[in-house]
Scaffold this motif. Structure first.
Motif, PDB file in Angstrom:
ATOM      1  N   HIS A   1       8.956  -5.151  12.513  1.00  0.00           N
ATOM      2  CA  HIS A   1       8.856  -4.725  11.294  1.00  0.00           C
ATOM      3  C   HIS A   1      10.419  -4.645  10.676  1.00  0.00           C
TER       4      HIS A   1
ATOM      5  N   ASN B   1       9.355  -2.075   3.224  1.00  0.00           N
ATOM      6  CA  ASN B   1       8.791  -2.767   4.097  1.00  0.00           C
ATOM      7  C   ASN B   1       8.987  -4.199   3.573  1.00  0.00           C
TER       8      ASN B   1
ATOM      9  N   SER C   1       2.804  -1.976   7.840  1.00  0.00           N
ATOM     10  CA  SER C   1       3.268  -2.526   6.597  1.00  0.00           C
ATOM     11  C   SER C   1       3.137  -1.449   5.421  1.00  0.00           C
TER      12      SER C   1
ATOM     13  N   PHE D   1      12.586  -2.936   7.347  1.00  0.00           N
ATOM     14  CA  PHE D   1      12.582  -2.015   6.161  1.00  0.00           C
ATOM     15  C   PHE D   1      14.096  -1.928   5.791  1.00  0.00           C
TER      16      PHE D   1
END
Ligand code: GLU
Ligand code: MG
Length: 454
Positions: free
Chosen positions: A200, A186, A176, A202
């Motif tokens: 993750h 992020n 992150s 973004f």
């Protein structure tokens, strides 16, 4: 402190490298398989890199349309792609465009996407993309297999598990912080549907930049995991009984600052414009051939199919060329007004080739003003749905089927362009046939169990 505006040209790149105290650069490009290839160059050679580039043996890099008898592939950095590696601050990465004998090399995936985007740009259009990378953290076992890295991560329903995510906190926060340091914004990190699986999220960007980000992201995650003694794998289906890993791509086409996919008056209620429906229709029409680009490995096809048996009871990966509203059982989902999500793409996809194929297919649909018909409400993971009526087109069941479909697709052939030896899609299909053949020649445990004593 890394600034978040990428260098616009060679001079700005030189200033950024000096400002960041970057000592070494990974001079990087990806081959047909999405493998990141690089040489490490001292930053003091940057002037030479920007004018002369670095030479590579294309046959050794693999998948670049060369034999050992061919001249060097020369990699020249694109200054706008520069990043400093957040967990190794004296190291920078630049993505390169490839040249042979001074000419752009048509086997370079990044160049293939660039040319497809230039075709859109000639019509005043820009493709924007967001990517949702998923992967597993695993360890090798003594018998040569793999297991989920965290042995406590064995719940039947681990998705969003706060405790499991918190046990992985060191890793998740490293990624992150890194994604934020790269300036990508992020906004979410989660434990995914399978044991040991993470994602993750973004911000989105223009398609070329997002493809570059996926390459850097994979490199970063693998490096962070390696330092923790783990393996981060982007193999699409590492465990037969767990959900596989996707690389969902969120797409929208813009004309200057105008988002072309948005429409307040959509009679279908999805908030999509006619151009967006044209794009969806193009993606669905070319789905079989596209799959060779979005799901590029033998293993990819074990992730797909909405009814595949997994511990969680879902695969979340499509089995049909279909679209729906905010419904995760379709190949194309419309999660929100103004953009579409392509869910077939998997974690092993070469992001340049997947986006080039999607851009070509979508542009074809827009040019034909094609209509994908009404969105399907059905839950395609449930039995007794429209899928059972045979009214939907199943996605190719293996890499070989997809490779044949790609070779037969005229729009994708033109979209990915010509090479000195024919068309890139013919080369790609031949490489994938050979990959399938290599797999097919193995004799598996399943075969022994099934046939040994027949
Ligand atoms: N892991 C699933 C896939 O392979 C996707 C799960 C999700 O919807 O995020 O596509
Ligand atoms: Mg996900």
């Amino acid at each position: 402190m890394t600034t978040h505006t990428p260098p616009a040209n060679a001079e700005e790149l030189k200033r950024a490298v000096a400002r960041d105290g970057v000592e070494f650069l990974l001079v990087m490009f990806v081959n047909l398989r999405g493998k990141a290839c690089a040489k490490l160059a001292p930053a003091h050679t940057l002037d030479r890199l920007l004018t002369e580039g670095l030479g590579f043996a294309g046959n050794a890099a693999d998948g670049l349309g060369q034999t050992s008898a061919d001249p060097d592939v020369v990699a020249i950095p694109d200054p706008t792609s520069y990043v400093r590696v957040p967990i190794q601050e004296n190291l920078g990465i630049v993505q390169c465009d490839l040249y042979v004998r001074g000419e752009p090399w048509p086997y370079a995936p990044r160049g293939i996407l660039r040319r497809q985007l230039e075709r859109l740009a000639a019509q005043g259009l820009e493709l924007k993309a967001g990517a949702e990378p998923e992967y597993f953290l695993v360890r090798r076992t003594d018998d040569g297999g793999i297991r989920v890295a965290d042995e406590l991560d064995d719940a039947a329903s681990p998705c969003y598990d706060a405790h499991a995510a918190t046990r992985a906190l060191d890793h998740l926060t490293t990624i992150s912080r890194s994604v934020d340091a790269l300036g990508w914004g992020n906004y979410s990190n989660d434990h995914e549907d399978a044991n040991g699986q993470f994602e993750h999220n973004f911000g989105y960007a223009d398609a070329l930049r997002t493809a570059d980000r996926v390459v850097v992201f994979r490199h970063l995650v693998r490096l962070a995991a390696h330092r923790a003694g783990l393996i981060a794998t982007f193999m699409p289906k590492p465990f037969a009984d767990l959900t596989g890993s996707g690389l969902h791509l969120h797409l929208s086409v813009w004309e200057g600052h105008r988002p072309l996919f948005e429409a307040a008056d959509d009679p279908r209620g999805l908030g999509l414009s006619r151009q967006a429906y044209g794009f969806v229709a193009g993606v669905l029409d070319h789905a079989p051939g596209l799959m060779a680009l979005t799901c590029p490995t033998v293993n990819s096809y074990k992730r797909l199919g909405a009814r595949a048996g997994t511990l969680s009871g879902s695969s979340w990966a499509p089995g049909y060329a279909s679209y729906g509203g905010n419904n995760r059982t379709h190949m194309v989902r419309v999660p929100d007004t103004g953009r579409i999500e392509v869910r077939c793409v998997d974690s092993a996809a070469n992001p340049y080739l997947a986006l080039a194929g999607l851009a070509a297919a979508g542009a074809d649909g827009m040019a034909r003003d094609a209509d994908p018909g009404h969105p399907l409400d059905a839950d395609l993971e449930a039995t007794g749905t429209a899928a059972d009526t045979g009214s939907l087109r199943p996605l190719p069941p293996t890499l070989l089927h997809a490779a044949e479909a790609l070779a037969a697709d005229d729009v994708l052939r033109e979209g990915l362009g010509k090479t000195p030896d024919g068309y890139y899609t013919d080369y790609y299909a031949a490489e994938k046939r050979a990959e399938f053949d290599g797999y097919h020649r193995q004799v598996s445990d399943w075969e022994l169990r099934t046939y040994l004593q027949v």
